[in-house]
Design an enzyme around this catalytic site. Structure first.
Site, PDB file in Angstrom:
ATOM      1  N   GLU A 278      -7.735  -8.319   5.501  1.00 37.44           N
ATOM      2  CA  GLU A 278      -8.863  -8.713   4.649  1.00 37.44           C
ATOM      3  C   GLU A 278      -9.783  -9.673   5.402  1.00 37.44           C
ATOM      4  O   GLU A 278      -9.321 -10.639   6.011  1.00 37.44           O
ATOM      5  CB  GLU A 278      -8.319  -9.390   3.392  1.00 37.44           C
ATOM      6  CG  GLU A 278      -9.380  -9.886   2.424  1.00 37.44           C
ATOM      7  CD  GLU A 278      -8.769 -10.610   1.236  1.00 37.44           C
ATOM      8  OE1 GLU A 278      -9.519 -10.888   0.284  1.00 37.44           O
ATOM      9  OE2 GLU A 278      -7.554 -10.898   1.251  1.00 37.44           O
ATOM     10  N   LYS A 339     -13.580  -3.896  -3.263  1.00 39.44           N
ATOM     11  CA  LYS A 339     -12.536  -4.453  -4.113  1.00 39.44           C
ATOM     12  C   LYS A 339     -12.949  -4.403  -5.579  1.00 39.44           C
ATOM     13  O   LYS A 339     -14.044  -4.836  -5.942  1.00 39.44           O
ATOM     14  CB  LYS A 339     -12.226  -5.896  -3.693  1.00 39.44           C
ATOM     15  CG  LYS A 339     -11.013  -6.492  -4.395  1.00 39.44           C
ATOM     16  CD  LYS A 339     -10.697  -7.880  -3.858  1.00 39.44           C
ATOM     17  CE  LYS A 339      -9.428  -8.437  -4.503  1.00 39.44           C
ATOM     18  NZ  LYS A 339      -9.124  -9.799  -4.022  1.00 39.44           N
ATOM     19  N   CYS A 389      -5.698  -7.409  -1.107  1.00 45.29           N
ATOM     20  CA  CYS A 389      -4.970  -8.581  -1.568  1.00 45.29           C
ATOM     21  C   CYS A 389      -4.205  -8.279  -2.850  1.00 45.29           C
ATOM     22  O   CYS A 389      -3.428  -7.337  -2.897  1.00 45.29           O
ATOM     23  CB  CYS A 389      -5.932  -9.755  -1.729  1.00 45.29           C
ATOM     24  SG  CYS A 389      -5.083 -11.365  -1.785  1.00 45.29           S
TER      25      CYS A 389
END
Length: 523
Positions: A278, A339, A389
């Site tokens: 990330e 995301k 994540c």
């Protein structure tokens, strides 16, 4: 003391009750991930400790003299338990965000207490509807506890970190995960714990059912069914930069270090797929040094190699996204994943909380949200489902990618940066979250992270290769893709968590019916 275990009502929060509540709450937190054993480079789980801890909590609930006392008991237990689960938020708030120690501690305790309201409501309803039927009381506790877990994990963006079911990744209940998912196994654990808490008053039929559930799970552990089948192998290289979090976005230190190290590794490695974590490249493409972006594109414009790299994207005018870019010799150019499930306070600022984020000295912002169920990255015969994540915390959201079996992912790719929380149990807990998703869908995982846990795991959630945490390194290995559909993937892709919610409501309605009938018969 004997009267306690027999469920006799007494004054609320006597010294022994307080001691049992605190000890059981901390035991529940430890059971979900502890740093001394278990899978490779991961905190082990202690399912037996979790069952004992929850059984002690139910025993306390059964002694409460009123629903109000039960609610306060549930709130106290949950606040201690959740503080024990995500105490590592202190590292981000105090060490990196610069909040005073007392303010950081109060913020974490307040978050745990706010989430504990769900469990307080569940405890209130349990005490109100429990009645005199032990078998129904166990079902009611399991339903209400599961409802509270789902509310915590889905409402108001959701933060289900450390849910009860994660303690059973390696237990006799693990074979139920591909059928029921994390919340279904949470219900099973709560039901078994409630049975244990009132074992003396349970009928032989209920005791036999409990033993049968455990025996079936134990048997399936030795002869595990398989809902999926192999779909080819893929050689991968995972990069772990270990860029210090307090330097990651600093132009004079972390940024040049990240740009140089990741560029070197992306040029040097020859695996068919290279994955960087990330925001591995911590700058927008338009902010990169001259020639950097062009060199990166040219590196993967031809040949048998591709890369998935974490990037921030966007502009002040259009907004920003936390994204993964797929570089490959495709005619349609770059592949992109944005995301979807953003982190409160980190990637978006909830209404009325601007004052709190202004106190913190960390890069924050309101990011744009990506769509749910974005297409996989097709490469080397595999369909790679990237997510960023803690998006792997939401199994019901990952399930949306399984609506069409022909397009369902064959491999999950998680890119993360847990550097905000230091070398803490958060790394182990997050790996166990990925392991839960691997079991729910019977899909392998590759995880590329900044500080750990960077691993390759198979569809049985077994870690087959890993890097030491908090080190800079490169992990090379092979992952086997899988095709097919688990029962959980089938029903969750169509209905989300609604089947579990309906089961919860059905049990509550049944308990209310019996409670009302008993009241009318006494009248």
């Amino acid at each position: 003391m004997a009267g306690f275990w027999q469920g006799k009502p007494s004054d609320w929060l006597s010294p022994i009750t307080v001691l049992i509540l605190f000890a059981s709450a901390l035991a529940q937190a430890i059971s979900i991930a502890w740093p001394w054993g278990g899978v490779v480079d991961a905190g082990g789980t202690l399912p037996w400790l979790q069952c004992l801890a929850m059984a002690a909590f139910v025993a306390v609930l059964n002694r409460c003299s009123s629903p109000r006392h039960a609610a306060l008991t549930g709130l106290l237990f949950t606040t201690v338990w959740l503080c024990g689960v995500f105490w590592w938020l202190y590292v981000a708030l105090h060490t990196y965000a610069g909040l005073p120690a007392i303010v950081a501690a109060v913020a974490i305790t307040s978050l745990a207490a706010a989430l504990g309201i769900y469990y307080a409501a569940a405890s209130y309803l349990y005490a109100s509807l429990r009645g005199q039927r032990p078998w129904l009381a166990s079902l009611l506790f399991a339903a209400l506890w599961t409802g509270a877990e789902m509310a915590r994990g889905t409402w108001l963006t959701g933060f289900g970190w450390g849910a009860t079911g994660y303690a059973h990744l390696d237990s006799w209940l693990a074979p139920y995960i591909p059928w029921l998912g994390a919340y279904g196994v949470t219900a099973l654990t709560a039901w078994l714990a409630a049975n244990l808490a009132q074992l003396r008053s349970m009928g032989r039929f209920s005791q036999s059912i409990s033993v049968l559930v455990l025996a079936a799970g134990a048997w399936a552990n030795y002869v595990p069914p398989s809902w999926t089948h192999p779909h080819g192998d893929l050689q991968v290289t995972l990069l772990q930069g270990n860029i210090p979090q307090d330097e990651k976005f600093e132009q004079g230190s972390g940024v040049p270090l990240a740009l140089g190290w990741y560029a070197e590794q992306l040029q040097a490695n020859r695996s068919p797929l290279v994955v960087a974590p990330e925001t591995a490249i911590p700058l927008l493409p338009q902010q990169l040094p001259e020639g950097y972006w062009q060199t990166l594109q040219q590196r993967f414009a031809t040949g048998p190699q591709a890369a998935l790299i974490g990037f921030p994207l966007g502009s002040l005018k259009d907004g920003y996204t936390n994204s993964v870019l797929g570089f490959a010799p495709h005619a349609d150019g770059l592949w992109r994943y944005d995301k979807h499930h953003l982190v409160p306070f980190g990637e978006f600022i909830p209404p009325l909380f601007k004052w709190f984020t202004q106190m913190m000295n960390i890069p924050l912002g309101d990011f744009n949200r990506g769509a749910l169920g974005q297409p996989s990255f097709a490469w080397a015969g595999q369909r790679l489902a990237a997510h960023i994540c803690y998006e792997d915390l939401f199994g019901e959201e990952l399930a949306t990618r399984f609506v069409d079996a022909a397009e369902a992912p064959t491999i999950f790719v998680n890119i993360s940066n847990i550097g905000w929380f230091g070398d803490s149990i958060a790394i182990d807990q997050h790996l166990n979250i990925s392991r839960m998703r691997a079991l729910e869908f019977e899909r392998p995982f590759v995880r590329a992270t900044n500080t750990g846990a960077t691993v390759i795991m198979d569809h049985r959630a077994r870690v087959t290769a890993s890097l030491p945490r908090a080190t800079r390194g490169v992990l090379e290995g092979q992952v086997q893709g899988r095709e097919g559909m688990t029962p959980f993937a089938w029903w969750a892709s169509r209905w989300g968590l609604w089947p579990v919610w309906l089961a919860v409501l059905a049990v509550v309605a049944l308990a209310w019916h019996f409670k009302r009938s008993d009241s009318l018969s006494k009248a």
